[in-house]
Design a protein around this motif. Sequence first.
Motif, PDB file in Angstrom:
ATOM      1  N   LYS A 192       0.837  -1.205   0.000  1.00  0.00           N
ATOM      2  CA  LYS A 192       0.000   0.000   0.000  1.00  0.00           C
ATOM      3  C   LYS A 192       0.870   1.253   0.000  1.00  0.00           C
ATOM      4  N   ASP A 193       1.920   1.227   0.811  1.00  0.00           N
ATOM      5  CA  ASP A 193       2.786   2.402   0.941  1.00  0.00           C
ATOM      6  C   ASP A 193       3.632   2.647  -0.304  1.00  0.00           C
ATOM      7  N   ALA A 194       3.807   1.615  -1.139  1.00  0.00           N
ATOM      8  CA  ALA A 194       4.638   1.760  -2.336  1.00  0.00           C
ATOM      9  C   ALA A 194       3.943   2.536  -3.443  1.00  0.00           C
ATOM     10  N   LEU A 195       2.641   2.739  -3.314  1.00  0.00           N
ATOM     11  CA  LEU A 195       1.889   3.350  -4.405  1.00  0.00           C
ATOM     12  C   LEU A 195       2.132   4.855  -4.535  1.00  0.00           C
ATOM     13  N   ASP A 196       2.277   5.559  -3.411  1.00  0.00           N
ATOM     14  CA  ASP A 196       2.346   7.026  -3.443  1.00  0.00           C
ATOM     15  C   ASP A 196       3.425   7.576  -4.374  1.00  0.00           C
ATOM     16  N   PRO A 197       4.687   7.127  -4.277  1.00  0.00           N
ATOM     17  CA  PRO A 197       5.702   7.693  -5.184  1.00  0.00           C
ATOM     18  C   PRO A 197       5.451   7.372  -6.652  1.00  0.00           C
ATOM     19  N   ILE A 198       4.802   6.253  -6.932  1.00  0.00           N
ATOM     20  CA  ILE A 198       4.475   5.906  -8.315  1.00  0.00           C
ATOM     21  C   ILE A 198       3.428   6.875  -8.862  1.00  0.00           C
ATOM     22  N   VAL A 199       2.433   7.189  -8.039  1.00  0.00           N
ATOM     23  CA  VAL A 199       1.408   8.153  -8.444  1.00  0.00           C
ATOM     24  C   VAL A 199       2.050   9.518  -8.702  1.00  0.00           C
ATOM     25  N   GLU A 200       2.939   9.931  -7.822  1.00  0.00           N
ATOM     26  CA  GLU A 200       3.594  11.228  -7.970  1.00  0.00           C
ATOM     27  C   GLU A 200       4.425  11.287  -9.254  1.00  0.00           C
ATOM     28  N   TYR A 201       5.140  10.202  -9.557  1.00  0.00           N
ATOM     29  CA  TYR A 201       5.907  10.181 -10.794  1.00  0.00           C
ATOM     30  C   TYR A 201       4.990  10.319 -12.001  1.00  0.00           C
ATOM     31  N   CYS A 202       3.904   9.558 -12.017  1.00  0.00           N
ATOM     32  CA  CYS A 202       2.983   9.617 -13.157  1.00  0.00           C
ATOM     33  C   CYS A 202       2.408  11.018 -13.328  1.00  0.00           C
ATOM     34  N   LEU A 203       2.084  11.654 -12.224  1.00  0.00           N
ATOM     35  CA  LEU A 203       1.556  13.018 -12.292  1.00  0.00           C
ATOM     36  C   LEU A 203       2.600  13.964 -12.890  1.00  0.00           C
ATOM     37  N   ASP A 204       3.830  13.881 -12.411  1.00  0.00           N
ATOM     38  CA  ASP A 204       4.902  14.754 -12.903  1.00  0.00           C
ATOM     39  C   ASP A 204       5.255  14.480 -14.363  1.00  0.00           C
ATOM     40  N   ALA A 205       5.115  13.212 -14.778  1.00  0.00           N
ATOM     41  CA  ALA A 205       5.499  12.823 -16.136  1.00  0.00           C
ATOM     42  C   ALA A 205       4.416  13.110 -17.162  1.00  0.00           C
ATOM     43  N   GLY A 206       3.243  13.518 -16.707  1.00  0.00           N
ATOM     44  CA  GLY A 206       2.166  13.813 -17.641  1.00  0.00           C
ATOM     45  C   GLY A 206       1.343  12.608 -18.039  1.00  0.00           C
ATOM     46  N   ILE A 207       1.416  11.521 -17.243  1.00  0.00           N
ATOM     47  CA  ILE A 207       0.592  10.348 -17.509  1.00  0.00           C
ATOM     48  C   ILE A 207      -0.861  10.704 -17.181  1.00  0.00           C
ATOM     49  N   GLU A 208      -1.772  10.428 -18.084  1.00  0.00           N
ATOM     50  CA  GLU A 208      -3.168  10.801 -17.866  1.00  0.00           C
ATOM     51  C   GLU A 208      -3.900   9.856 -16.918  1.00  0.00           C
ATOM     52  N   VAL A 209      -3.596   8.550 -17.020  1.00  0.00           N
ATOM     53  CA  VAL A 209      -4.315   7.556 -16.224  1.00  0.00           C
ATOM     54  C   VAL A 209      -3.335   6.521 -15.686  1.00  0.00           C
ATOM     55  N   LEU A 210      -3.445   6.224 -14.395  1.00  0.00           N
ATOM     56  CA  LEU A 210      -2.732   5.114 -13.782  1.00  0.00           C
ATOM     57  C   LEU A 210      -3.779   4.183 -13.187  1.00  0.00           C
ATOM     58  N   THR A 211      -3.808   2.935 -13.668  1.00  0.00           N
ATOM     59  CA  THR A 211      -4.751   1.943 -13.141  1.00  0.00           C
ATOM     60  C   THR A 211      -3.963   0.847 -12.446  1.00  0.00           C
TER      61      THR A 211
END
Length: 250
Positions: A42-61
Amino acid sequence: MSISPPLAPFLVPRHIAIIMDGNNRYGKANDLGKGEGHVAGKDALDPIVEYCLDAGIEVLTVFAFSSENWQRPPSEVALLMHLLALTINQQMPRMQKYRIRLRFVGDRSQLTADLQELMADAEAKTAHFDAMSLVIAISYSGQWDIAHAAQQLAQQVQEGQLRAEDIDKNMLGQYVQLADEPAVDMLIRTGGEYRLSNFLLWQSAYAELFFTQTLWPNFETAELKAMVADFCQRQRRFGKTSEQIETQTS
């Protein structure tokens, strides 16, 4: 680890899907208590979400709990449901801060009324956010998804609203989960397994596949960045020849 030179925006995948596998093995390898591997996951998800946001990824599922996972021991299922509720509550301030839309896909009929209410409330409160979408697949399977879409179309045929001969892949595609989001460009599975496990089968028809031995709690942004860089080097032909693609992009 950083990507150099910077990635061109049109090359970045619009939709990344991740099968988060390896939590239990991580717990056993690190002598953690029962279920603690899922807590680490559960705790591993936050940095992945932040990277996707910074990289311009529209959707992370992310695949949190499959329809088949209901067969697991009741104590583990109960823990996973508790962690899902905890995740929703913890993520809401982040969703609001970064204007991330939180969504859920899957068959909610087996979930408790309280959890369904929590999910619906989170979706309603973040529905207008447009920075990116974080989608959590819970009680989900790709086969259920396609069958559910077919049932909706069959109902319309039965009621005389639609002719069976009018149904094609484009119409069916309008009724699967996430029909309003881009198709999956990258599908990642952690944990060393090489299968799709019934995840987003329709949506991932042309996804680039990535498999890693890394257990999900150990999966870090550096590895995801490397995968995205690899994605940007791949030629996606969608049935066409390399020559046709090169002519279109020249």
